[in-house]
Design a protein around this motif. Structure first.
Motif, mmCIF file in Angstrom:
data_model
loop_
_atom_site.group_PDB
_atom_site.id
_atom_site.type_symbol
_atom_site.label_atom_id
_atom_site.label_comp_id
_atom_site.label_asym_id
_atom_site.label_seq_id
_atom_site.Cartn_x
_atom_site.Cartn_y
_atom_site.Cartn_z
ATOM 1 N N ASP A 163 -1.439 45.965 0.568
ATOM 2 C CA ASP A 163 -0.664 45.932 1.808
ATOM 3 C C ASP A 163 -0.470 47.305 2.439
ATOM 4 O O ASP A 163 -0.088 47.417 3.590
ATOM 5 N N ASP A 164 -0.746 48.348 1.676
ATOM 6 C CA ASP A 164 -0.600 49.696 2.232
ATOM 7 C C ASP A 164 -1.934 50.269 2.708
ATOM 8 O O ASP A 164 -2.009 51.405 3.139
ATOM 9 N N SER A 165 -2.985 49.497 2.614
ATOM 10 C CA SER A 165 -4.330 50.069 2.763
ATOM 11 C C SER A 165 -5.066 49.685 4.031
ATOM 12 O O SER A 165 -6.160 50.186 4.285
ATOM 13 N N TYR A 217 1.586 47.881 8.293
ATOM 14 C CA TYR A 217 2.014 48.426 7.003
ATOM 15 C C TYR A 217 3.486 48.059 6.802
ATOM 16 O O TYR A 217 4.048 47.311 7.571
#
Lengths: 310, 278
Positions: free
Chosen positions: A111-113, A283
């Motif tokens: 989810d951060d990528s 994000y």
């Protein structure tokens, strides 16, 4: 049961199998895990880190498999599948070589990528490859069982693992070979969910029950071949069905359910819930991304109620 | 007849067989096949490969992968000639109900893998070679690639892998005919210095004339003794379409079979070559 990622549950079980079957080999594209450290340490001849080279990962795996090894490839999901898709078609699917493709990072796991690392299209393309069996487990218990099931196959297999630690799904005993498990039964409708969305489906069912809509949840963890009989069976028992996936709607899990219903002349209304055809540069956590793409339990419950009213 | 004469005669026969197959079918990669005729004849008839035509899956066989799968006609012709399957199968090349078509199929006796999509054979061969080492088996793995195929990144992923793991039981043969489908390799994306590229990936490299049996056999000699500790790349300089003068080194002859008058001319030349040998 201890909290464990699906990845570690899968590879811990595979490690146990590999101790007694030295044919088992893992070919990883520069991916690590605590559970894979054991492979490196104890079974050095059964583990290859091939570097960031997914086509070579597939072709070397096929060469090993054609020489009697039981081979598992391992990479982040878009790279394990889309990056080397034609290599999988020609060398694995077409020649029906029993290699298991293990991808980590289902849906918005990373989810951060950003969208390069989101796995929201892989299922649509992987499920069209002949000979493949596809598992999409919803918790670590099933992930470990996927190691056993893939080990016992003599055809290609694709296993989609979530990156996050997901809670263990509580259910009654079930037949794992059936490819699904009934989490709750109901009279009005069923949510058919797969992978990480099974947990969301349980929450959605809870919200709908407060609105006097009796909704059951079925976890379909084998997407190909999908168990057609359970779809036929429940279609005759309730007024509607809805599918739930953290994946594009085009060609995804919901499509595979719809195909069965159409081909079987089943007219039970079906609502497919998943992602629109777009990418998400979002994000701030998976929950936030789901809120942006309308996949939180509250939004989905509202959407289903609206659909039922319409 | 000494060994070299025998191989030269065999190569002439194979060229004629391939031409007849492709003319009959009206398709097939004649020129891609003709550049590697001597290489395949040397491998199968020059006592290089260990195989049992009556038991194609014999576990101790050497593995041969034709990664440039468009040259299937020459491999099919050689395999039929060796007795892997009846020669009558060649007559139905690319025909309805036939056993095989333009690109190589893994379900044909003697064929290890399906190829046709370029760039995959070396990786699979590297996997087979690694498996042989892990299983303490003595077979060697040979992979024949096209030079145009070396434009594929996957070739170099596999080459890096084999070099890193020092697979000294793996041989890559590059059919360096200097042409890909539409143009010369050096015009579309330069491959030279090709031998230095392979060497820099951790391979021993020898460059030979790919139509000279003495040079081919010399390149493949002594491999069983594993005296080297690196994989071996044999860069075989060849002529695409070798054997039919008007087809040689011509990009436009890629992937097609001659028709009508040209077909008669081509066959006539090949028959003459065979007669001259006799």
């Amino acid at each position: 049961m201890k909290s464990q990622t699906m990845r570690d549950a899968f590879f811990d079980r595979l490690y146990e199998l590999a101790l007694s079957d030295r044919r088992i080999m893992v070919v990883a594209a520069d991916m690590g895990a605590p559970s894979l450290d054991k492979f490196r340490r104890d079974l050095a001849q059964q583990f290859i880190n091939i570097g960031i080279a997914e086509e070579a990962m597939v072709t070397v795996a096929v060469g090993l498999a054609l020489s009697g090894k039981k081979v598992y490839t391992y990479a982040i999901m878009p790279f394990a599948t889309l990056r080397c898709f034609e290599a999988l078609k020609v060398n694995v699917s077409l020649m029906n070589v029993p290699v298991t493709i293990v991808g980590v990072g289902a849906g918005f796991s990373y989810d951060d990528s950003g969208p390069t690392h989101h796995a929201t299209e892989d299922l649509s393309v992987m499920r069209v490859l002949p000979n493949f069996v596809i598992y999409n487990p919803s918790d670590s218990f099933l992930a470990a069982r996927c190691a056993d099931m893939s080990y016992n196959l003599s055809v290609p297999c694709y296993v989609r693992l979530d990156r996050k630690v997901l809670p263990t799904v509580r259910t009654k005993a079930f037949d794992i070979a059936a490819g699904y498990r009934i989490i709750s039964s109901a009279k009005d409708g069923y949510l058919l969910a797969t992978g990480n969305m099974v947990h969301q489906a349980v929450k959605i069912a809870g919200i709908l029950s407060k609105k006097s809509i009796d909704v059951g949840v079925i976890d379909i963890f084998r997407i190909k071949p999908i168990n057609e009989e359970i779809l036929v069976d429940i279609s005759s028992k309730v007024a509607w069905l809805a599918t739930l996936e953290e994946h594009l709607l085009a060609g995804g899990f919901g499509s595979s359910v719809a195909e069965v219903l159409v081909d079987r002349r089943i007219s039970t209304p079906l609502k497919r819930i998943g992602l629109a055809e777009k990418y998400y540069y979002e994000y701030g956590g998976r929950g936030y991304i789901r809120s942006v793409c309308h996949l939180t339990p509250e939004i989905v419950a509202m959407e289903i109620r609206k659909w039922l009213r319409d | 007849m000494d060994k070299i004469d025998y191989l030269v005669d065999k190569a002439a026969r194979m060229r004629k067989l391939v031409m007849e197959m492709c003319i009959r079918a009206g398709t097939g990669h004649v020129t891609s096949s003709f550049s590697c005729v001597e290489l395949l004849v040397a491998l199968y008839h020059g006592r290089v490969l260990r195989y049992d035509a009556h038991s194609p899956s014999w576990p101790r066989r050497d593995r041969f992968i034709l990664s440039k799968g468009q040259a299937s006609p020459i491999l099919y012709a050689v395999l039929a000639d060796c007795g892997f399957f009846p020669k009558s199968w060649l007559r139905s090349f690319c025909q309805a109900g036939g056993k095989f078509g333009v690109h190589l199929q893994h379900d044909v006796p003697g064929v290890e893998i399906t190829t046709g999509s370029l760039g995959y054979g070396l990786g699979i061969g590297a996997g087979m070679a690694l498996a042989a080492r892990l299983n303490r088996e003595l077979y060697l793995t040979y992979v024949l690639l096209g030079d145009g195929e070396c434009h594929e990144g996957s070739v170099w992923e596999a080459a890096m892998f084999a070099g890193h793991h020092q697979l000294n039981n793996l041989v890559a043969i590059v059919d360096r005919n200097w042409l890909c489908a539409t143009d010369f390799t050096e015009n579309c994306m330069r491959l030279n210095p090709l031998h230095k590229k392979w060497a820099s990936f951790g391979w021993d490299v020898v460059c030979i004339n790919g139509h000279s049996f003495p040079e081919i056999l010399s390149a493949f000699s002594g491999l069983d003794s594993r005296q080297r500790n690196r994989p071996l790349a044999v860069i075989a300089n060849t002529v695409k379409g070798r054997g039919v003068d008007f087809m040689e080194n011509q990009p436009l002859w890629h992937g097609i079979a001659p028709e009508k008058e040209e077909a008669r001319h081509a066959l006539c030349r090949l028959k003459k070559q065979q007669k001259n040998l006799i």
